[in-house]
Scaffold this active site. Structure first.
Site, short mmCIF file in Angstrom:
data_model
loop_
_atom_site.label_atom_id
_atom_site.label_comp_id
_atom_site.label_asym_id
_atom_site.label_seq_id
_atom_site.Cartn_x
_atom_site.Cartn_y
_atom_site.Cartn_z
N GLU A 56 -10.77 6.47 3.89
CA GLU A 56 -9.76 5.91 4.80
C GLU A 56 -9.91 6.45 6.22
O GLU A 56 -11.03 6.67 6.69
CB GLU A 56 -8.36 6.15 4.22
CG GLU A 56 -8.19 5.53 2.84
CD GLU A 56 -6.76 5.52 2.37
OE1 GLU A 56 -6.50 5.83 1.19
OE2 GLU A 56 -5.87 5.16 3.16
N ASP A 76 0.86 -1.18 0.00
CA ASP A 76 0.00 0.00 0.00
C ASP A 76 0.90 1.24 0.00
O ASP A 76 2.12 1.15 0.04
CB ASP A 76 -0.96 -0.04 1.21
CG ASP A 76 -2.22 0.76 0.94
OD1 ASP A 76 -3.28 0.42 1.49
OD2 ASP A 76 -2.14 1.72 0.14
C1 GLC Z 1 -4.37 4.13 -0.25
C2 GLC Z 1 -5.30 2.96 0.06
C3 GLC Z 1 -5.35 1.93 -1.02
C4 GLC Z 1 -5.09 2.58 -2.37
C5 GLC Z 1 -3.68 3.11 -2.37
C6 GLC Z 1 -3.35 3.86 -3.68
O1 GLC Z 1 -3.70 4.53 0.91
O2 GLC Z 1 -5.10 2.31 1.30
O3 GLC Z 1 -6.64 1.32 -0.95
O4 GLC Z 1 -5.26 1.63 -3.40
O5 GLC Z 1 -3.42 3.98 -1.29
O6 GLC Z 1 -4.13 5.00 -3.79
#
Ligand code: GLC
Length: 736
Positions: free
Chosen positions: A502, A307
């Site tokens: 988030e 992530d």
């Molecule tokens: C974010 C999320 C993830 C996403 C990634 C790229 O922090 O946790 O779900 O795909 O970053 O944007």
């Protein structure tokens, strides 16, 4: 069709042949250029991978194991550092932010990749999590919690296909979806990204992987899918985003593993690790769960991606170290998402391999997995954007599909006078989300956090209502209900949550309606007109003390751009079939509350009325007093996600005054070294230490009680203190 790379190779061969002819006279036949085995599509993928791997230098392999953010990556960087992938973080878009703008950007990066000695194509990753939500004009489908309410895997597969077409039309080839999170605590800010609280729901909905990836990854409009976030992100204690999942391994396997098993069985091409921890160990460092369980036991043969800057979190300190990189890749990570300082990251990774801290076999396994997907996607033969699907973006067909999904996702919790008659009399519509396509779309819409306002083209719920009624009916709209009287036959109040994503959406405190909604509802109820409540939210809300005064209630979740689907249910063009994908609490104190845990909910998992059910006889109790407005005219929630020399800042500004602020201007002072570099969902400028934020064209005005959220990336020179004060159009704001 993508522009054929084979055509590119054939042209070279023809030119070589012509050149040969010129030097040798015209008698010799043109010879096909020598095509290396990995460049020969007639060979098995495994053979091509082995051949290519054998030709790769350490720099080639290190580059494939990294994904960098577009805002800090040029096409020349891809060539120089042999980068294997680029991503857009939420809201990170090219200018112009159009399908052609995206496809041009994609092709530019791809030319950079094909300028490397081995010409390994790059992959471009984006969060197309409810349609291709990055590109204005795209069809925005209901978020997953609403799709869970449909209990319709075939519908979800069709949505996956439509999304793949719109993603392809904008030139991208990889989406970080679906989220197969099993949300066990509604306080979690990502509850709406989950199909529901039971593993069987997410498991059933893995059909979306088939829609996205098609029957073949190199098939028309197929894009790479991502099962995320492995594993247990929805089960953290307190529903804290990126928190700690403190359950037994048996419960982890029973509740959170099945959807990933199903996705692997469907051939999902990538898996994204979770920021969260399992029993105190970060998933990005969890070799047993990543290598032994996911890759070994489940037999996952795709690649594992991290992530956003998640490797940086492993030691609990800001920034990343070589030791963290070693831990993550040795645990089974294959590709790191590195949004900043990626040149330093590449240096550490290279050094870790050279020193043997990361074994060569691990490096080759990671590369083998990544290259296999690139070959299967057909990128070596067709590396460039396929713009023929641009016409599908926001198409009538896709919007009709989205409207059907909206219809099926509506959950009728209290019937009352529903369905409403289409003709005769007057209907009053109110609520902050009645005429707000941004609210009805939620987070991950055009920007990371989403935003209130007229952000994307589509049909608001109000517009859907106006279109549904007959000419003999008057529809009056006022956002806060001003002007209603007893002459109306019904009032429709569209209320709930403003967008978030988030951790910004975590709600450790109240889960009730906000002051704006409560004031609107009180104003409507005071007239005695029956009030039909449409709840636009990413989760169940704490409404038990309010619902008695409501005549009817529909949970609309986050329907996206096709608000007409809500009206279809309100006026009976579609009889509601939705069933709760999550248990509905009696009060926030019950969280977490899930089916079978022995607690008594307001509405159980699976609940949902139809128009065959009798109207609810519940009497109307005494109204709840409207809470007083706090003294300060505004309040600000300011949070940052920091790394070595940069940070992402998120601001939620609420107008707590009695009058709209139009236009709004928020100012604060940064310390030395703190500099804004990129912003989204607002215009953020800096002059010296003075920072000024103002709304976009569609969010210039801030209504009483409304909240606008915006974000920005910034750099700092070692310390990143919170600003001491914020002022809104000159008046001081309270800190939230
Ligand atoms: C974010 C999320 C993830 C996403 C990634 C790229 O922090 O946790 O779900 O795909 O970053 O944007």
């Amino acid at each position: 069709m993508r522009l054929s790379g084979t055509a590119r190779i054939r042209v070279a061969a023809a030119l070589a042949g012509v050149a040969g002819l010129l030097t040798m006279g015209v008698t010799a036949p043109a010879r096909a250029a020598a095509v290396l085995p990995y460049q020969d599509p007639s060979l098995p993928v495994a053979t091509r991978v082995a051949d290519l791997l054998g030709r790769m230098t350490l720099d080639d392999k290190v580059g494939q194991m990294m994904q960098t953010e577009r805002g800090v990556t040029t096409a020349a960087d891809i060539t120089t550092y042999r980068l294997g992938s680029v991503l857009s973080g939420g809201g990170s878009a090219p200018s112009p932010n159009t399908p052609a703008g995206w496809a041009d950007m994609y092709d530019s990066y791809q030319r950079g990749a094909l300028a490397t000695p081995l010409q390994i194509p790059m992959l471009y990753g984006i969060d197309a999590v409810h349609g291709n939500n990055n590109v204005p004009g795209s069809t925005i489908f209901p978020h997953n919690i609403g799709l869970g309410a449909t209990r319709d895997p075939a519908l979800v597969q069709r949505i996956g296909r439509a999304t793949a077409e719109e993603v392809t039309g904008a030139g991208q080839d990889w989406t970080f979806a679906p989220c197969l999170c099993v949300a066990r605590n509604d306080r979690w800010g990502r509850t709406y990204e989950s199909f529901g609280e039971k593993p069987e729901l997410a498991t059933a909905m893995t059909t979306v992987v088939d829609g996205l990836q098609g029957s073949r990854l190199d098939g028309p409009a197929s894009v790479l899918a991502t099962a995320k976030h492995y594993i247990g992100d929805g089960g953290t204690t307190g529903g804290v985003d990126q928190g700690n999942t403190q359950i037994s391994e048996a419960e982890l396997r029973a509740v959170h593993l099945p959807p990933f098993r199903a996705a692997v069985e469907r051939g999902v091409g990538s898996v994204m690790l979770s920021f969260s921890s399992f029993d105190g160990t970060k998933l990005h460092a969890h070799k047993y769960l990543v290598t032994d369980v996911l890759k070994g036991e489940l037999g996952f043969t795709g690649f594992v991606v991290s992530d956003w800057a998640a490797v940086d979190q492993l030691d609990g300190q800001r920034g990343f170290t070589q030791a963290e990189i070693v831990t993550a890749f040795n645990a089974g990570l294959d590709m790191a998402m590195v949004p900043a300082d990626w040149k330093a990251f590449a240096g550490y990774l290279r050094a870790a391999v050279q020193s043997g801290q990361i074994p060569a076999a691990r490096v080759d396994d990671a590369n083998r997995r990544i290259l296999t997907k690139k070959f299967e996607l057909g990128l070596f033969e067709k590396p460039y954007a396929d713009r023929s699907y641009a016409s599908t973006i926001g198409s009538a067909e896709h919007r009709a599909l989205a409207r059907q999904a909206v219809r099926q996702s509506q959950v009728l919790l209290k019937r009352g006078i529903l369905p409403l008659a289409k003709t005769g009399g007057k209907i009053f519509v109110a609520g902050k989300s009645a005429d707000d396509i941004g609210n009805q779309s939620g987070g991950w819409t055009l920007s990371w956090q989403g935003a209130s306002g007229n952000t994307v083209p589509g049909t608001s719920i109000l517009a859907g209502i106006r279109a549904a009624v007959g000419s003999g009916t008057t529809v009056t709209y006022n956002r806060d209900g001003t002007g209603i009287d007893s002459s109306y036959r019904a009032a429709i109040a569209v209320v709930g949550e403003t967008p978030y994503a988030e951790g910004e959406g975590d709600r450790p405190g109240s889960l009730g309606l906000d002051a704006t909604d409560l004031a609107t509802l009180a104003r409507l109820r005071a007239t005695g007109v029956p009030v039909v409540v449409v709840l636009v939210s990413g989760r169940p809300l704490d409404i038990a003390s309010e619902i008695g005064a409501w005549n009817a209630l529909v949970a609309a979740w986050l329907p996206g751009t096709e608000g007409g689907g809500v009206a279809d249910v309100l006026f009976g063009d579609y009889a509601p079939t939705g069933k709760l994908p999550v248990t509905w609490m009696q009060s926030a104190a019950q969280q977490p509350i899930n089916d079978g845990d022995g607690k008594t909910p307001l509405f159980p998992y699976g609940y949902g009325l139809s128009y065959a059910d009798a109207p609810d006889p519940t009497p109307t109790p005494t109204p709840t007093p409207t809470p007083t407005t706090p003294s300060a005219s505004c309040k600000v929630r300011y949070t940052t996600n920091d790394w070595s020399s940069g940070f992402t800042g998120t601001v939620a500004l609420t107008n707590t005054g009695a009058a709209a602020v139009n236009p709004w201007t928020l100012t604060w002072t940064f310390g030395a070294g703190q500099t804004v570099t990129q912003a989204w969902s607002a215009r953020v400028t800096q002059s010296g230490s003075a920072v000024t934020a103002t709304g976009e064209a569609w969010s210039a005005s801030l209504a009483p009680g409304a909240t606008v959220s915006f974000g920005f990336n910034g750099s700092h020179s070692g310390s990143n203190p919170r600003p001491a004060a914020f002022t809104l159009n000159g008046s001081p704001c309270a800190a939230e």
